[in-house]
Scaffold this motif. Structure first.
Motif, PDB file in Angstrom:
ATOM      1  N   ASN A  15       4.507 -28.317  10.628  1.00 43.30           N
ATOM      2  CA  ASN A  15       3.774 -27.432  11.677  1.00 43.30           C
ATOM      3  C   ASN A  15       2.431 -27.741  11.585  1.00 43.30           C
ATOM      4  O   ASN A  15       1.427 -26.958  12.200  1.00 43.30           O
ATOM      5  N   GLN A  16       1.970 -28.695  10.952  1.00 46.49           N
ATOM      6  CA  GLN A  16       0.695 -29.114  10.657  1.00 46.49           C
ATOM      7  C   GLN A  16       0.329 -30.420  11.090  1.00 46.49           C
ATOM      8  O   GLN A  16       1.243 -31.405  11.087  1.00 46.49           O
ATOM      9  N   GLU A  17      -0.752 -30.804  11.787  1.00 46.41           N
ATOM     10  CA  GLU A  17      -1.329 -32.324  12.245  1.00 46.41           C
ATOM     11  C   GLU A  17      -1.208 -33.272  11.040  1.00 46.41           C
ATOM     12  O   GLU A  17      -1.640 -33.008   9.945  1.00 46.41           O
ATOM     13  N   PRO A  18      -0.801 -34.328  11.427  1.00 47.36           N
ATOM     14  CA  PRO A  18      -0.521 -35.389  10.399  1.00 47.36           C
ATOM     15  C   PRO A  18      -2.013 -35.983  10.115  1.00 47.36           C
ATOM     16  O   PRO A  18      -2.138 -36.518   8.817  1.00 47.36           O
ATOM     17  N   LYS A  19      -3.005 -35.667  10.772  1.00 49.50           N
ATOM     18  CA  LYS A  19      -4.385 -36.306  10.485  1.00 49.50           C
ATOM     19  C   LYS A  19      -4.761 -35.403   9.351  1.00 49.50           C
ATOM     20  O   LYS A  19      -5.765 -35.920   8.505  1.00 49.50           O
ATOM     21  N   ILE A  20      -4.274 -34.173   8.808  1.00 50.00           N
ATOM     22  CA  ILE A  20      -4.623 -33.500   7.697  1.00 50.00           C
ATOM     23  C   ILE A  20      -4.401 -34.540   6.452  1.00 50.00           C
ATOM     24  O   ILE A  20      -5.323 -34.555   5.387  1.00 50.00           O
ATOM     25  N   ALA A  21      -3.300 -34.943   6.310  1.00 52.40           N
ATOM     26  CA  ALA A  21      -2.757 -36.053   5.254  1.00 52.40           C
ATOM     27  C   ALA A  21      -3.588 -37.065   5.388  1.00 52.40           C
ATOM     28  O   ALA A  21      -4.323 -37.707   4.103  1.00 52.40           O
ATOM     29  N   ALA A  22      -4.028 -37.731   6.496  1.00 50.58           N
ATOM     30  CA  ALA A  22      -5.012 -38.796   6.504  1.00 50.58           C
ATOM     31  C   ALA A  22      -6.112 -38.582   6.095  1.00 50.58           C
ATOM     32  O   ALA A  22      -6.805 -39.529   5.141  1.00 50.58           O
ATOM     33  N   MET A  83      -3.433 -19.098  10.740  1.00 46.89           N
ATOM     34  CA  MET A  83      -4.216 -19.331  12.074  1.00 46.89           C
ATOM     35  C   MET A  83      -3.736 -20.755  12.215  1.00 46.89           C
ATOM     36  O   MET A  83      -4.194 -22.046  11.707  1.00 46.89           O
ATOM     37  N   GLN A  84      -2.667 -20.902  13.038  1.00 43.40           N
ATOM     38  CA  GLN A  84      -1.977 -22.228  13.187  1.00 43.40           C
ATOM     39  C   GLN A  84      -2.601 -23.274  14.192  1.00 43.40           C
ATOM     40  O   GLN A  84      -2.316 -24.376  14.310  1.00 43.40           O
ATOM     41  N   ARG A  85      -3.333 -22.400  15.001  1.00 49.24           N
ATOM     42  CA  ARG A  85      -4.399 -23.620  16.037  1.00 49.24           C
ATOM     43  C   ARG A  85      -5.590 -23.898  15.091  1.00 49.24           C
ATOM     44  O   ARG A  85      -6.866 -24.228  15.857  1.00 49.24           O
ATOM     45  N   THR A  86      -5.807 -23.899  13.980  1.00 50.64           N
ATOM     46  CA  THR A  86      -6.960 -24.668  13.223  1.00 50.64           C
ATOM     47  C   THR A  86      -6.880 -26.169  13.166  1.00 50.64           C
ATOM     48  O   THR A  86      -5.974 -26.689  13.083  1.00 50.64           O
ATOM     49  N   SER A  87      -8.049 -26.666  13.477  1.00 48.36           N
ATOM     50  CA  SER A  87      -8.030 -27.898  13.635  1.00 48.36           C
ATOM     51  C   SER A  87      -7.953 -28.838  12.231  1.00 48.36           C
ATOM     52  O   SER A  87      -8.036 -28.290  11.033  1.00 48.36           O
ATOM     53  N   ALA A  88      -7.612 -29.956  12.244  1.00 45.56           N
ATOM     54  CA  ALA A  88      -7.218 -30.933  10.950  1.00 45.56           C
ATOM     55  C   ALA A  88      -8.501 -30.997  10.009  1.00 45.56           C
ATOM     56  O   ALA A  88      -8.318 -30.946   8.952  1.00 45.56           O
ATOM     57  N   TYR A  89      -9.454 -31.082  10.691  1.00 48.37           N
ATOM     58  CA  TYR A  89     -10.760 -31.233  10.115  1.00 48.37           C
ATOM     59  C   TYR A  89     -10.943 -29.966   9.266  1.00 48.37           C
ATOM     60  O   TYR A  89     -11.267 -30.120   8.127  1.00 48.37           O
ATOM     61  N   ASP A  90     -10.962 -28.863   9.923  1.00 51.30           N
ATOM     62  CA  ASP A  90     -11.178 -27.645   9.410  1.00 51.30           C
ATOM     63  C   ASP A  90     -10.109 -27.394   7.989  1.00 51.30           C
ATOM     64  O   ASP A  90     -10.669 -26.740   6.941  1.00 51.30           O
ATOM     65  N   VAL A  91      -8.771 -27.459   8.270  1.00 55.78           N
ATOM     66  CA  VAL A  91      -7.809 -27.381   7.221  1.00 55.78           C
ATOM     67  C   VAL A  91      -8.354 -28.228   6.046  1.00 55.78           C
ATOM     68  O   VAL A  91      -8.222 -27.728   4.850  1.00 55.78           O
ATOM     69  N   SER A  92      -8.469 -29.513   6.443  1.00 57.19           N
ATOM     70  CA  SER A  92      -8.685 -30.540   5.260  1.00 57.19           C
ATOM     71  C   SER A  92      -9.925 -29.911   4.377  1.00 57.19           C
ATOM     72  O   SER A  92     -10.004 -29.932   3.296  1.00 57.19           O
ATOM     73  N   ASN A  93     -11.102 -29.569   4.952  1.00 62.03           N
ATOM     74  CA  ASN A  93     -12.299 -28.848   4.453  1.00 62.03           C
ATOM     75  C   ASN A  93     -11.958 -27.794   3.566  1.00 62.03           C
ATOM     76  O   ASN A  93     -12.354 -27.609   2.389  1.00 62.03           O
ATOM     77  N   ALA A  94     -10.994 -27.068   4.128  1.00 65.53           N
ATOM     78  CA  ALA A  94     -10.511 -25.874   3.432  1.00 65.53           C
ATOM     79  C   ALA A  94      -9.863 -26.207   1.881  1.00 65.53           C
ATOM     80  O   ALA A  94     -10.260 -25.921   0.950  1.00 65.53           O
ATOM     81  N   VAL A  95      -8.933 -27.254   2.132  1.00 66.11           N
ATOM     82  CA  VAL A  95      -8.262 -27.900   1.086  1.00 66.11           C
ATOM     83  C   VAL A  95      -9.230 -28.238  -0.091  1.00 66.11           C
ATOM     84  O   VAL A  95      -9.209 -28.240  -1.292  1.00 66.11           O
ATOM     85  N   LEU A  96     -10.249 -29.097   0.315  1.00 63.03           N
ATOM     86  CA  LEU A  96     -11.218 -29.915  -0.417  1.00 63.03           C
ATOM     87  C   LEU A  96     -11.985 -28.627  -0.806  1.00 63.03           C
ATOM     88  O   LEU A  96     -12.323 -28.927  -2.387  1.00 63.03           O
ATOM     89  N   ASP A  97     -12.240 -27.613  -0.417  1.00 65.37           N
ATOM     90  CA  ASP A  97     -12.991 -26.536  -1.078  1.00 65.37           C
ATOM     91  C   ASP A  97     -12.197 -25.792  -2.275  1.00 65.37           C
ATOM     92  O   ASP A  97     -12.784 -25.470  -3.266  1.00 65.37           O
ATOM     93  N   ILE A  98     -10.833 -25.895  -1.990  1.00 67.32           N
ATOM     94  CA  ILE A  98     -10.032 -25.271  -2.853  1.00 67.32           C
ATOM     95  C   ILE A  98     -10.001 -26.006  -4.289  1.00 67.32           C
ATOM     96  O   ILE A  98     -10.079 -25.520  -5.121  1.00 67.32           O
ATOM     97  N   ILE A  99      -9.893 -27.346  -3.916  1.00 67.23           N
ATOM     98  CA  ILE A  99      -9.696 -28.313  -5.044  1.00 67.23           C
ATOM     99  C   ILE A  99     -11.265 -28.263  -5.771  1.00 67.23           C
ATOM    100  O   ILE A  99     -11.157 -28.142  -6.876  1.00 67.23           O
ATOM    101  N   GLU A 100     -12.249 -28.289  -5.237  1.00 63.40           N
ATOM    102  CA  GLU A 100     -13.413 -28.086  -5.657  1.00 63.40           C
ATOM    103  C   GLU A 100     -13.583 -26.593  -6.705  1.00 63.40           C
ATOM    104  O   GLU A 100     -13.906 -26.615  -7.543  1.00 63.40           O
ATOM    105  N   ALA A 101     -13.162 -25.714  -6.007  1.00 63.92           N
ATOM    106  CA  ALA A 101     -13.129 -24.445  -6.631  1.00 63.92           C
ATOM    107  C   ALA A 101     -12.320 -24.178  -7.916  1.00 63.92           C
ATOM    108  O   ALA A 101     -12.571 -23.504  -8.953  1.00 63.92           O
ATOM    109  N   TYR A 102     -11.208 -24.973  -7.754  1.00 65.61           N
ATOM    110  CA  TYR A 102     -10.218 -24.682  -8.917  1.00 65.61           C
ATOM    111  C   TYR A 102     -10.507 -25.795  -9.977  1.00 65.61           C
ATOM    112  O   TYR A 102     -10.216 -25.537 -11.398  1.00 65.61           O
ATOM    113  N   GLY A 103     -10.879 -27.147  -9.462  1.00 63.04           N
ATOM    114  CA  GLY A 103     -11.064 -28.183 -10.339  1.00 63.04           C
ATOM    115  C   GLY A 103      -9.868 -28.685 -10.879  1.00 63.04           C
ATOM    116  O   GLY A 103      -9.524 -29.792 -10.715  1.00 63.04           O
ATOM    117  N   ASP A 104      -9.135 -27.878 -11.719  1.00 57.48           N
ATOM    118  CA  ASP A 104      -7.926 -28.345 -12.501  1.00 57.48           C
ATOM    119  C   ASP A 104      -6.805 -27.765 -11.849  1.00 57.48           C
ATOM    120  O   ASP A 104      -6.489 -26.526 -11.487  1.00 57.48           O
TER     121      ASP A 104
END
Length: 117
Positions: A15-22, A83-104
């Motif tokens: 249900n998410q854009e393949p571009k997120i993985a890319a 929010m299912q209509r969120t852009s792949a770019y925004d979702v990816s940035n949120a994931v990257l922010d989570i990675i940075e916040a958690y670190g481990d």
């Protein structure tokens, strides 16, 4: 890529854009889209979840009703998106922010991506 502990690896749900993985792969993370890994039309509980667990992948999904009730012992991590209509770019940035916040990654269990957008 890992700050310490386990590598961050992702399975982007159908249900998410393949571009997120890319995008995540471009940033150096191991990421697959469900359609590439398992095919179209697969089911969450019998197909997606076992694959994610077997491959130690965090699921990125908008299937909140299927994944939110899971106990931590039933998955390797889940990132939920209301929010299912969120852009792949925004979702990816949120994931990257989570990675940075958690670190481990070992500290990560579940997050709502909406809070990071």
């Amino acid at each position: 890529m890992s700050v310490s502990g386990r590598e961050w690896a992702f399975l982007v749900d159908e249900n998410q854009e393949p571009k997120i993985a890319a995008i995540l792969e471009t940033e150096g993370y191991d990421a697959e889209h469900v359609q590439n890994a398992l095919g179209k039309g697969v089911k969450d509980e019998p197909d997606v979840l076992p694959y994610a667990v077997a491959n130690d992948r965090i699921v990125i999904t908008a299937d909140v009703k299927d994944f939110a009730p899971l106990r931590p012992s039933e998955h390797c991590g889940v990132m939920l998106l209301d929010m299912q209509r969120t852009s792949a770019y925004d979702v990816s940035n949120a994931v990257l922010d989570i990675i940075e916040a958690y670190g481990d990654r070992d500290q990560f269990v579940m997050e709502k991506l909406d809070a990071w957008l």
